[in-house]
Enzyme design. Structure first.
Site, PDB file in Angstrom:
ATOM      1  N   ASN A  10       0.870  -1.181   0.000  1.00  0.00           N
ATOM      2  CA  ASN A  10       0.000   0.000   0.000  1.00  0.00           C
ATOM      3  C   ASN A  10       0.904   1.227   0.000  1.00  0.00           C
ATOM      4  O   ASN A  10       1.466   1.587   1.026  1.00  0.00           O
ATOM      5  CB  ASN A  10      -0.899  -0.038   1.251  1.00  0.00           C
ATOM      6  CG  ASN A  10      -1.726   1.227   1.397  1.00  0.00           C
ATOM      7  OD1 ASN A  10      -1.823   2.040   0.470  1.00  0.00           O
ATOM      8  ND2 ASN A  10      -2.335   1.396   2.561  1.00  0.00           N
ATOM      9  N   LYS A  12       0.164   4.267  -0.373  1.00  0.00           N
ATOM     10  CA  LYS A  12      -0.459   5.490   0.173  1.00  0.00           C
ATOM     11  C   LYS A  12      -0.174   6.677  -0.750  1.00  0.00           C
ATOM     12  O   LYS A  12      -0.091   6.496  -1.968  1.00  0.00           O
ATOM     13  CB  LYS A  12       0.008   5.729   1.608  1.00  0.00           C
ATOM     14  CG  LYS A  12      -0.145   4.459   2.465  1.00  0.00           C
ATOM     15  CD  LYS A  12       0.056   4.652   3.931  1.00  0.00           C
ATOM     16  CE  LYS A  12      -0.132   3.307   4.653  1.00  0.00           C
ATOM     17  NZ  LYS A  12      -0.032   3.398   6.096  1.00  0.00           N
ATOM     18  N   HIS A  96      -9.534   1.273   4.899  1.00  0.00           N
ATOM     19  CA  HIS A  96      -8.250   1.510   5.564  1.00  0.00           C
ATOM     20  C   HIS A  96      -8.450   2.479   6.737  1.00  0.00           C
ATOM     21  O   HIS A  96      -9.235   3.421   6.640  1.00  0.00           O
ATOM     22  CB  HIS A  96      -7.217   2.071   4.578  1.00  0.00           C
ATOM     23  CG  HIS A  96      -5.837   2.044   5.148  1.00  0.00           C
ATOM     24  ND1 HIS A  96      -5.385   3.000   6.019  1.00  0.00           N
ATOM     25  CD2 HIS A  96      -4.828   1.149   5.008  1.00  0.00           C
ATOM     26  CE1 HIS A  96      -4.153   2.685   6.389  1.00  0.00           C
ATOM     27  NE2 HIS A  96      -3.790   1.569   5.789  1.00  0.00           N
ATOM     28  N   GLU A  98      -6.740   4.828   7.843  1.00  0.00           N
ATOM     29  CA  GLU A  98      -6.472   6.249   7.567  1.00  0.00           C
ATOM     30  C   GLU A  98      -7.691   6.916   6.939  1.00  0.00           C
ATOM     31  O   GLU A  98      -8.007   8.068   7.236  1.00  0.00           O
ATOM     32  CB  GLU A  98      -5.224   6.385   6.679  1.00  0.00           C
ATOM     33  CG  GLU A  98      -3.952   6.135   7.481  1.00  0.00           C
ATOM     34  CD  GLU A  98      -2.793   5.572   6.676  1.00  0.00           C
ATOM     35  OE1 GLU A  98      -2.819   5.621   5.434  1.00  0.00           O
ATOM     36  OE2 GLU A  98      -1.852   5.047   7.316  1.00  0.00           O
ATOM     37  N   GLU A 168      -5.565  -4.917  10.408  1.00  0.00           N
ATOM     38  CA  GLU A 168      -4.509  -3.934  10.653  1.00  0.00           C
ATOM     39  C   GLU A 168      -4.773  -3.200  11.962  1.00  0.00           C
ATOM     40  O   GLU A 168      -5.543  -2.234  11.991  1.00  0.00           O
ATOM     41  CB  GLU A 168      -4.467  -2.912   9.513  1.00  0.00           C
ATOM     42  CG  GLU A 168      -4.167  -3.512   8.160  1.00  0.00           C
ATOM     43  CD  GLU A 168      -3.614  -2.468   7.207  1.00  0.00           C
ATOM     44  OE1 GLU A 168      -2.522  -2.677   6.690  1.00  0.00           O
ATOM     45  OE2 GLU A 168      -4.265  -1.418   7.014  1.00  0.00           O
ATOM     46  N   GLY A 174       2.497   2.083  10.758  1.00  0.00           N
ATOM     47  CA  GLY A 174       3.461   3.160  10.613  1.00  0.00           C
ATOM     48  C   GLY A 174       4.161   3.524  11.909  1.00  0.00           C
ATOM     49  O   GLY A 174       4.829   4.554  11.995  1.00  0.00           O
ATOM     50  N   SER A 214       3.348  -2.363  10.229  1.00  0.00           N
ATOM     51  CA  SER A 214       4.798  -2.476  10.404  1.00  0.00           C
ATOM     52  C   SER A 214       5.367  -3.846  10.024  1.00  0.00           C
ATOM     53  O   SER A 214       6.266  -4.359  10.688  1.00  0.00           O
ATOM     54  CB  SER A 214       5.203  -2.087  11.829  1.00  0.00           C
ATOM     55  OG  SER A 214       4.817  -0.745  12.102  1.00  0.00           O
TER      56      SER A 214
HETATM   57  P1  PGA Z   1       2.806   0.174   7.618  1.00  0.00           P
HETATM   58  O1  PGA Z   1       1.336   0.448   7.007  1.00  0.00           O
HETATM   59  O2  PGA Z   1       3.291  -1.106   6.997  1.00  0.00           O
HETATM   60  O3  PGA Z   1       3.608   1.352   7.212  1.00  0.00           O
HETATM   61  O4  PGA Z   1       2.635   0.048   9.091  1.00  0.00           O
HETATM   62  C1  PGA Z   1       0.429  -0.593   6.816  1.00  0.00           C
HETATM   63  C2  PGA Z   1      -0.842  -0.070   6.201  1.00  0.00           C
HETATM   64  O5  PGA Z   1      -1.268   1.045   6.540  1.00  0.00           O
HETATM   65  O6  PGA Z   1      -1.475  -0.744   5.359  1.00  0.00           O
END
Ligand code: PGA
Length: 251
Positions: A10, A12, A96, A98, A168, A174, A214
């Site tokens: 992903n 982003k 997601h 976010e 997630e 992140g 992560s």
């Molecule tokens: P990350 O993000 O691997 O940077 O923790 C995962 C995601 O948001 O899908």
């Protein structure tokens, strides 16, 4: 039929088109020979050029990171599911954390987006997961159950064949803090049992459930070795070809 092993990146809101093409080509070259499926969820602006460039095979597929819940209309700045389908983009990420947080997408809206995506013929990577307060209150399984019940579980058995679930935990996204393999396995097994109750054994056993939060080259192997973890949805580490290929190789 064994369920698919999937490494999904992903990106982003990262990479300009030139960097994006270089990254996708490097990953696709390494991923094409694998038995696993690699999905690249890239910015909308990259989908069309990448579709041409990497010649998406059944092993390397593109995804959008969102779509609107209506098929067309006066929604300035939005992209619809039929637009993605017309470009032969096979997957879209929905739900997601976010987007839930910054764009106020709730379970009810996500249920409309799921309907729009499936009606257009897209497959969906549907995200769920709890925040830290909910985890600390030991309410994480109930929270994810509510997310799935209110959005996903409107679908028919036939439609569920087009769904990949991504668990997630928000506290791991992140942050560099990863759920332990045992924490991931606990939730993935719980999700699979929810699927079994609602849709029966076949759907439960054939639905891929990805872990996200992560995931890195050096922890992917342990996470992916859990019985109910069928791969990863990877943010930060998917922006580096070497690191992401290491994750693809972790299966
Ligand atoms: P990350 O993000 O691997 O940077 O923790 C995962 C995601 O948001 O899908």
């Amino acid at each position: 039929m064994a369920r698919k092993k999937i490494a999904a990146g992903n990106w982003k809101m990262n990479t300009n088109i030139d960097d994006g093409i270089a990254l996708a080509v490097a990953v696709a070259d390494a991923a094409r020979s694998k038995d696993t499926v690699t999905i690249l969820a890239v910015p909308f602006t990259h989908l069309y050029p990448l579709q041409k460039k990497i010649k998406s095979s059944s092993k390397v597929l593109l995804a959008a990171q969102n779509c609107h819940h209506k098929a067309s209309g006066a929604f300035t700045g939005e992209i619809s599911a039929p637009m993605l389908a017309a470009m032969k983009v096979p997957y879209v990420i929905l739900g997601h954390s976010e987007r839930r947080e910054y764009n106020h997408e709730d379970n009810a809206l996500l249920s409309l987006k799921l309907r729009a995506a499936l009606d257009a013929g897209l497959k969906v990577i549907f995200c769920c997961g709890e925040g830290l307060d909910i985890r600390k209150a030991n309410a994480h399984v109930a929270h994810v159950k509510k997310q799935l019940t209110e959005s996903l579980f409107q679908l028919t058995i036939a439609e569920m064949k087009n769904i990949v679930i991504a668990y997630e935990p928000i506290w791991a996204i992140g942050t560099g803090e990863t759920a332990s393999p045992a924490q991931a396995q606990e939730m993935h097994a719980a999700i699979r049992s929810m699927l079994q109750k609602k849709y029966g054994k076949r759907i439960a056993e054939n639905t891929s459930i990805l872990y996200g939060g992560s995931v890195k080259g050096n922890n992917a192997k342990e996470l992916f070795s859990q019985a109910d973890v069928d791969g990863g949805l990877v943010g930060g580490s998917s922006l580096n070809a070497t690191e992401f290929v290491q994750i693809i190789n972790a299966f």
